[in-house]
Design a protein around this motif. Structure first.
Motif, PDB file in Angstrom:
ATOM      1  N   ILE A 277     167.138  14.397  21.133  1.00 55.98           N
ATOM      2  CA  ILE A 277     165.698  14.253  20.917  1.00 55.98           C
ATOM      3  C   ILE A 277     165.204  13.223  21.915  1.00 55.98           C
ATOM      4  N   GLN A 278     164.246  13.635  22.737  1.00 61.81           N
ATOM      5  CA  GLN A 278     163.668  12.710  23.711  1.00 61.81           C
ATOM      6  C   GLN A 278     162.470  12.026  23.093  1.00 61.81           C
ATOM      7  N   VAL A 279     162.373  10.725  23.333  1.00 60.85           N
ATOM      8  CA  VAL A 279     161.299   9.941  22.696  1.00 60.85           C
ATOM      9  C   VAL A 279     160.516   9.191  23.760  1.00 60.85           C
ATOM     10  N   ARG A 280     159.192   9.269  23.636  1.00 58.80           N
ATOM     11  CA  ARG A 280     158.349   8.483  24.556  1.00 58.80           C
ATOM     12  C   ARG A 280     157.682   7.359  23.789  1.00 58.80           C
ATOM     13  N   LEU A 281     157.673   6.175  24.357  1.00 62.20           N
ATOM     14  CA  LEU A 281     157.129   4.996  23.691  1.00 62.20           C
ATOM     15  C   LEU A 281     155.748   4.651  24.232  1.00 62.20           C
ATOM     16  N   ARG A 282     154.983   4.010  23.377  1.00 61.18           N
ATOM     17  CA  ARG A 282     153.677   3.511  23.791  1.00 61.18           C
ATOM     18  C   ARG A 282     153.861   2.377  24.814  1.00 61.18           C
ATOM     19  N   ASP A 283     154.812   1.489  24.512  1.00 64.12           N
ATOM     20  CA  ASP A 283     155.008   0.325  25.381  1.00 64.12           C
ATOM     21  C   ASP A 283     156.509   0.129  25.550  1.00 64.12           C
ATOM     22  N   TYR A 284     157.000   0.359  26.758  1.00 65.72           N
ATOM     23  CA  TYR A 284     158.440   0.331  26.969  1.00 65.72           C
ATOM     24  C   TYR A 284     159.050  -1.053  26.726  1.00 65.72           C
ATOM     25  N   ASP A 285     158.224  -2.078  26.815  1.00 69.08           N
ATOM     26  CA  ASP A 285     158.746  -3.430  26.565  1.00 69.08           C
ATOM     27  C   ASP A 285     159.270  -3.584  25.138  1.00 69.08           C
ATOM     28  N   ARG A 286     158.787  -2.691  24.242  1.00 71.95           N
ATOM     29  CA  ARG A 286     159.221  -2.778  22.848  1.00 71.95           C
ATOM     30  C   ARG A 286     160.494  -1.990  22.606  1.00 71.95           C
ATOM     31  N   ALA A 287     161.080  -1.430  23.657  1.00 74.20           N
ATOM     32  CA  ALA A 287     162.228  -0.531  23.482  1.00 74.20           C
ATOM     33  C   ALA A 287     163.380  -1.148  22.689  1.00 74.20           C
ATOM     34  N   PRO A 288     163.786  -2.374  22.955  1.00 74.27           N
ATOM     35  CA  PRO A 288     164.928  -2.914  22.199  1.00 74.27           C
ATOM     36  C   PRO A 288     164.698  -2.858  20.685  1.00 74.27           C
ATOM     37  N   ALA A 289     163.500  -3.214  20.263  1.00 73.87           N
ATOM     38  CA  ALA A 289     163.215  -3.181  18.831  1.00 73.87           C
ATOM     39  C   ALA A 289     163.293  -1.754  18.296  1.00 73.87           C
ATOM     40  N   VAL A 290     162.761  -0.811  19.074  1.00 71.78           N
ATOM     41  CA  VAL A 290     162.768   0.594  18.648  1.00 71.78           C
ATOM     42  C   VAL A 290     164.194   1.119  18.567  1.00 71.78           C
ATOM     43  N   VAL A 291     165.001   0.803  19.570  1.00 73.40           N
ATOM     44  CA  VAL A 291     166.384   1.275  19.580  1.00 73.40           C
ATOM     45  C   VAL A 291     167.119   0.733  18.357  1.00 73.40           C
ATOM     46  N   ALA A 292     166.909  -0.545  18.076  1.00 69.90           N
ATOM     47  CA  ALA A 292     167.575  -1.146  16.914  1.00 69.90           C
ATOM     48  C   ALA A 292     167.173  -0.413  15.637  1.00 69.90           C
ATOM     49  N   ARG A 293     165.884  -0.141  15.503  1.00 62.81           N
ATOM     50  CA  ARG A 293     165.382   0.538  14.299  1.00 62.81           C
ATOM     51  C   ARG A 293     165.957   1.944  14.167  1.00 62.81           C
ATOM     52  N   LEU A 294     165.992   2.658  15.301  1.00 54.22           N
ATOM     53  CA  LEU A 294     166.527   4.011  15.284  1.00 54.22           C
ATOM     54  C   LEU A 294     167.997   3.995  14.892  1.00 54.22           C
ATOM     55  N   LYS A 295     168.727   3.023  15.400  1.00 53.61           N
ATOM     56  CA  LYS A 295     170.139   2.946  15.049  1.00 53.61           C
ATOM     57  C   LYS A 295     170.313   2.706  13.561  1.00 53.61           C
ATOM     58  N   GLU A 296     169.408   1.899  13.016  1.00 51.39           N
ATOM     59  CA  GLU A 296     169.470   1.657  11.571  1.00 51.39           C
ATOM     60  C   GLU A 296     169.240   2.939  10.794  1.00 51.39           C
ATOM     61  N   ILE A 297     168.190   3.673  11.200  1.00 50.81           N
ATOM     62  CA  ILE A 297     167.811   4.868  10.446  1.00 50.81           C
ATOM     63  C   ILE A 297     168.901   5.933  10.532  1.00 50.81           C
TER      64      ILE A 297
END
Lengths: 468, 293
Positions: A277-297
C-alpha cells in the motif's frame, strides 16, 4: 585610528597582496560553483529517487502479499493522527516477470518488474501520471487504447497462436493456470520508456541531440509471464502497449511495466490480495511519527513499513558522503590560499620592519601593531570572499551559457546530453553552504596572518629602526 | 600631576647602564651615565662611534630599556614604567627624529604628521578630533616650511623636506623633549644647515627642549651645552671644542659667563639674529597645552 588608516592604505598600495585576494577569491568561487552544481544534481537525483516511490510504503514480506487492503486502509483512516497526515493511499501488486515481444520478426525477452495498479489512486499518491508520455493520460490516467493504437492492434492481431512459446519446458504439460489464449478484452500495459526505446548514438537530429528509436508502438502486443501467488506456478498473458512511463530514472524506466491491478490479481490467483500500500503524506517532515504509528497498528500483520528514504538509503548515503569529501578536498584550495597569505605577509612584515620601528617610536603598542596585520589579513579575506562569492554566483547562474561557450571553443562536449537525461546543468544555490564557505575562508585568512603579525608585534623598536 | 618647578630638570639620567647581547657576546655600551637636562635647553651629545650616544638617547625616550640606573621625566621615574605608560610617553611626552627620516611611504606629508594623533585616538573618536588635528598639522607644516607640500608622498620630497616633515611629526603632540639622533647625518651641507637653523629657531622661539646626538662639532658648538660620551661614560675632561667647558652636571639658571642663560629669549634672539618676536604659534607649540596629557 592609525590601524585603520594603515590597514586600508596597505590594501590599496600593496599589489602583491592582491595575489592573496585573488587566491581566496578563486577558492571561494570554486567551492560555491561546485556546491551549487552538486547540490543541483543531488536535488534532481533525490527527486528522481523519490519520483516513483511514495512517501511511505507498507509492504508484504513475500510474493503472496497480504489480504484485505481496503480493510487496512480503513484502519489507517480511522486513526486520528494518520487521518490528519495521510493524503492518499493506493494498493499495488508487484512481482517480477518476463516480457516477450517481436521486434522485426525477432523474439525479444526482457526481465521486468510487473506492477498492478489502480490508476486513479496511484496518481493521487503521486509519482506516476506526471511521467506518462501521453499528455491526455496525465490528467486521467488509465489503460485505455486510443484510436491509432487500436487500429494498429487490430491489424496485428493474429488468428493463430503466437509463434513463440512462453517460459517453461515445452515438453512439460502446459501450466495449470494459463488463461485461454484467444479473443477476450486485451488489457493495456504502460511500459517503462527505456524498455520500448533505445538511444541510437549514430543518428543525430538537426539540433544535434541523439534520437530515440522505438521498439514497441502503442497497440503492439506483448506477453508477460510471471508466477502466481501461493503456489508460484508460472502464469502468462497478452497485453497491448498503450503508453510509456518516463521518469528519467533508468532504474524505473528500464524495468517497470504497469498493468491493471484487478487483472493481475486474477492472473496470479490473488484476488483481494496486494503486495503493498503506497501512502502519501501531507507533510513529509512528519514521516517518522507516521511510520511509528503504522507499525503500532499493523504490528500483528506481516507488513513492513518504510519511508522512501529508507528504501533508497544506500544511494542517498552515497551522495551525502560524496558531497562531504568533495567539500573537504576543495577547502584545501583555500588552505593553499592561506599559505600564500602566510608567505606574502611574512614578506610584508620584513619590508615594513623600519616602519614598524617608527610606529613604536611614535607610541604604537605591540598589541596595536599585531592588530594592524591581523586586520589586514581579515580585510584581504573579506574582500577575497566577497569577490569570490560574486564570481561564484555569476558562474552558477550562467553555467549553461558558459558550458555552451566552452564546448564551442574547445570542440569538446563538456556536458553530453545523452549521458544525463536533463538538458540543462542543474544548479541549486544553497545559502547555508555559501555562508560557511565565506566564514571558513575569512577564518583561514585571519589564521594564517597571525604568525607574521606576531613577528611584527614583537619587533624591538631600536633594532627595527636600524634594519637595513 | 607633575611637580613642575623651575629647578626640576625636565629629563634626568642617573647611573644609566646598558649592555647589548649578541649571542654569547655581551657589550656594555653605557657604563653609568649621569645627565640632567633643563627645560628649554638645547643639548648636544657628541662622541665617537660606539660610545653609546644613540643608546643614551633611546633610553632617555623609553624607546629602549636600561639595564641599570634611573631615568626621570620632570622628577618622576619612567625607566620602570609599564609598557602602556611608556607607549603613551613616546606618543605625547617625547618626539623623536632620526638620521633616516622614517616617514611612512604610504602616507602623505600631512598624514605622516598626523600619525601620532592617529595613534592616540580610537577610530570612533577620530571624527570629532579630526578638524582640530588637521589644523594643527597644517600649521606645523607651515612652520617648518612645508606648507606647499602637504599632500606629497615621501618619495616626492627631498631629504631636507622629509626631515622637516619628521620634525613636524615629532612636535604634533606638544612633547616636552625633542630627541634628535643625527638629524643632519644624511643631508648635504645646505639642507643640513637648514635643519640646524630650524632646530635652533624652535628652541629659541618656542622654548623647545632639544637633546641632539651629532657627529657634527660645528652644529654642537651652536647649542647651549655639549656633553661628550667616551666609552659609555660622560667625559668630564676639558673638551676640544675650544673655550666651551664640558659640563657634566646641572647648571643653575643664574650661571652667567660665556654660557647662554636659561632665560634665553632676548639673548638667543641676539645670537641667532632672528626677529625678537614672542613665541610663534603658541597654539601649536604651547608645551603642556594639549589636554590629552
Amino acid at each position: 585610528m592609525y590601524k585603520l588608516v594603515l590597514c586600508w592604505r596597505y590594501l590599496k598600495t600593496r599589489y602583491l597582496a592582491l595575489v592573496c585576494v585573488v587566491s581566496v577569491m578563486l577558492g571561494v568561487a570554486t567551492l560555491i560553483v561546485v556546491n551549487s552544481v552538486m547540490g543541483g544534481f543531488s536535488a534532481k537525483l533525490r527527486d528522481r529517487l523519490h519520483g516513483l516511490l511514495s512517501d511511505i510504503v507498507l509492504e508484504a514480506y513475500d510474493f503472496d502479499g497480504f489480504a484485505d487492503p481496503e480493510g487496512k486502509m480503513r484502519r489507517i483512516m480511522d486513526d486520528p493522527l494518520l487521518a490528519r497526515e495521510v493524503v492518499a493511499m493506493s494498493p499495488t501488486l508487484e512481482i517480477f516477470a518476463m516480457l516477450q515481444f517481436q521486434f522485426r520478426d525477432t523474439p525479444v525477452t526482457k526481465p521486468v518488474r510487473l506492477v498492478g495498479i489502480d490508476p486513479p489512486t496511484r496518481s493521487a499518491v503521486g509519482g506516476f501520471s506526471e511521467y506518462l508520455t501521453d499528455p491526455a493520460r496525465r490528467d486521467k490516467p488509465g489503460f485505455w487504447m486510443d484510436e491509432a493504437a487500436r487500429d494498429r492492434f487490430e491489424r496485428q492481431k493474429r488468428p493463430e497462436p503466437l509463434v513463440f512459446t512462453p517460459l517453461g519446458n515445452p515438453d512439460e504439460p502446459p501450466p495449470p493456470e494459463a488463461p485461454k489464449p484467444t479473443p477476450k478484452t486485451t488489457q493495456g500495459a504502460i511500459l517503462g520508456y527505456a524498455i520500448a526505446h533505445f538511444r541510437d548514438r549514430q543518428a543525430k537530429a538537426e539540433d544535434g541531440a541523439t534520437r530515440d528509436r522505438r521498439t514497441l508502438q502503442p497497440g503492439d502486443e506483448v506477453v508477460l509471464t510471471t508466477v502466481s501467488g501461493a503456489k508460484l506456478a508460472p502464469v502468462y498473458d497478452r497485453f497491448a502497449v498503450v503508453d510509456y512511463f518516463r521518469s528519467e530514472m533508468s532504474e524505473y524506466d528500464s524495468q517497470f511495466i504497469f498493468v491493471p491491478l484487478e487483472h493481475l490479481q486474477k492472473l496470479r490467483s490473488m484476488e483481494g490480495r496486494v503486495t503493498s500500500i503506497q501512502v502519501r503524506l501531507r507533510d513529509y517532515d512528519r514521516a517518522p511519527a507516521v511510520v511509528a504509528r503504522l507499525k503500532e497498528i499493523f504490528v500483528r500483520d506481516s507488513l513492513d513499513v518504510q519511508t522512501w528514504e529508507e528504501k533508497q538509503g544506500a544511494v542517498l548515503a552515497a551522495i551525502r558522503v560524496e558531497k562531504g569529501i568533495l567539500n573537504i578536498l576543495l577547502f584545501l584550495i583555500i588552505a593553499v590560499a592561506g599559505f600564500g597569505i602566510l608567505a606574502i605577509f611574512s614578506m610584508i612584515v620584513v619590508e615594513k620592519t623600519r616602519d614598524i620601528g617608527i610606529l613604536k617610536s611614535l607610541g604604537a603598542s605591540n598589541w596595536g601593531v599585531l592588530q594592524i596585520f591581523i586586520a589586514y589579513g581579515l580585510l584581504l579575506g573579506l574582500v577575497g570572499a566577497a569577490l569570490g562569492t560574486l564570481m561564484g554566483l555569476a558562474i552558477t547562474v550562467n553555467i549553461n551559457e558558459i558550458e555552451h561557450f566552452l564546448a564551442r571553443a574547445t570542440g569538446q562536449d563538456i556536458f553530453p546530453r545523452d549521458v544525463y537525461y536533463f538538458d540543462r546543468i542543474p544548479t541549486e544555490i544553497q545559502p547555508l553552504a555559501i555562508g560557511l564557505v565565506n566564514l571558513g575562508s575569512v577564518g583561514i585568512a585571519v589564521l594564517f596572518s597571525i604568525l607574521p603579525a606576531l613577528r611584527a608585534a614583537m619587533l624591538h623598536p631600536v633594532r627595527a629602526l636600524r634594519f637595513e | 600631576m607633575i611637580a613642575e618647578s623651575a629647578t626640576t630638570p625636565v629629563l634626568e639620567a642617573r647611573q644609566v647602564r646598558k649592555t647589548y647581547r649578541r649571542g654569547a657576546i655581551a657589550t656594555e655600551v653605557l657604563k653609568g651615565v649621569d645627565l640632567t637636562v633643563a627645560r628649554g635647553e638645547f643639548l648636544s651629545v657628541v662622541g665617537a662611534s660606539g660610545s653609546g650616544k644613540s643608546t643614551l638617547l633611546h633610553l632617555l625616550g623609553t624607546l629602549d630599556q636600561a639595564d641599570g640606573g634611573e631615568v626621570r621625566l620632570d622628577g618622576e621615574r619612567i625607566d620602570n614604567a609599564g609598557a602602556r605608560r611608556r607607549d603613551r610617553l613616546r606618543n605625547q611626552a617625547f618626539g623623536f627624529i632620526f638620521q633616516f627620516y622614517h616617514l611612512l611611504p604610504e602616507l602623505s606629508a600631512l598624514e605622516n604628521v598626523l600619525t601620532p594623533l592617529y595613534i592616540a585616538s580610537s577610530a570612533w573618536a577620530w571624527p570629532f578630533r579630526r578638524a582640530d588635528a588637521v589644523r594643527r598639522a597644517r600649521a606645523l607644516l607651515e612652520r617648518v616650511g612645508l606648507g606647499h607640500r602637504l599632500d606629497h608622498k615621501p618619495r616626492e620630497l627631498s631629504g631636507g623636506e622629509m626631515q622637516r616633515a619628521a620634525i613636524a611629526r615629532a612636535l604634533i603632540s606638544g612633547p616636552r623633549v625633542l630627541l634628535a639622533d643625527e638629524p643632519t647625518g644624511n643631508l648635504d651641507e645646505d639642507a643640513g644647515a637648514e635643519i640646524a637653523r630650524l632646530l635652533r629657531a624652535l628652541n629659541a622661539e618656542e622654548g623647545l627642549t632639544i637633546i641632539m646626538v651629532t657627529h657634527n662639532l660645528d652644529m654642537a658648538r651652536s647649542t647651549d651645552r655639549v656633553v661628550r660620551l667616551t666609552h659609555g661614560r660622560v667625559d668630564l675632561s676639558p673638551t676640544v671644542l675650544g673655550n666651551r667647558p664640558a659640563p657634566g652636571g646641572y647648571h643653575s639658571p643664574n650661571d652667567g659667563g660665556d654660557r647662554l642663560s636659561l632665560d634665553r629669549r632676548p639673548a638667543s634672539m641676539a645670537v641667532l639674529g632672528a626677529g625678537a618676536s614672542p613665541p610663534a604659534h603658541p597654539e601649536v607649540f604651547g608645551v603642556g597645552h594639549f589636554p590629552q596629557r
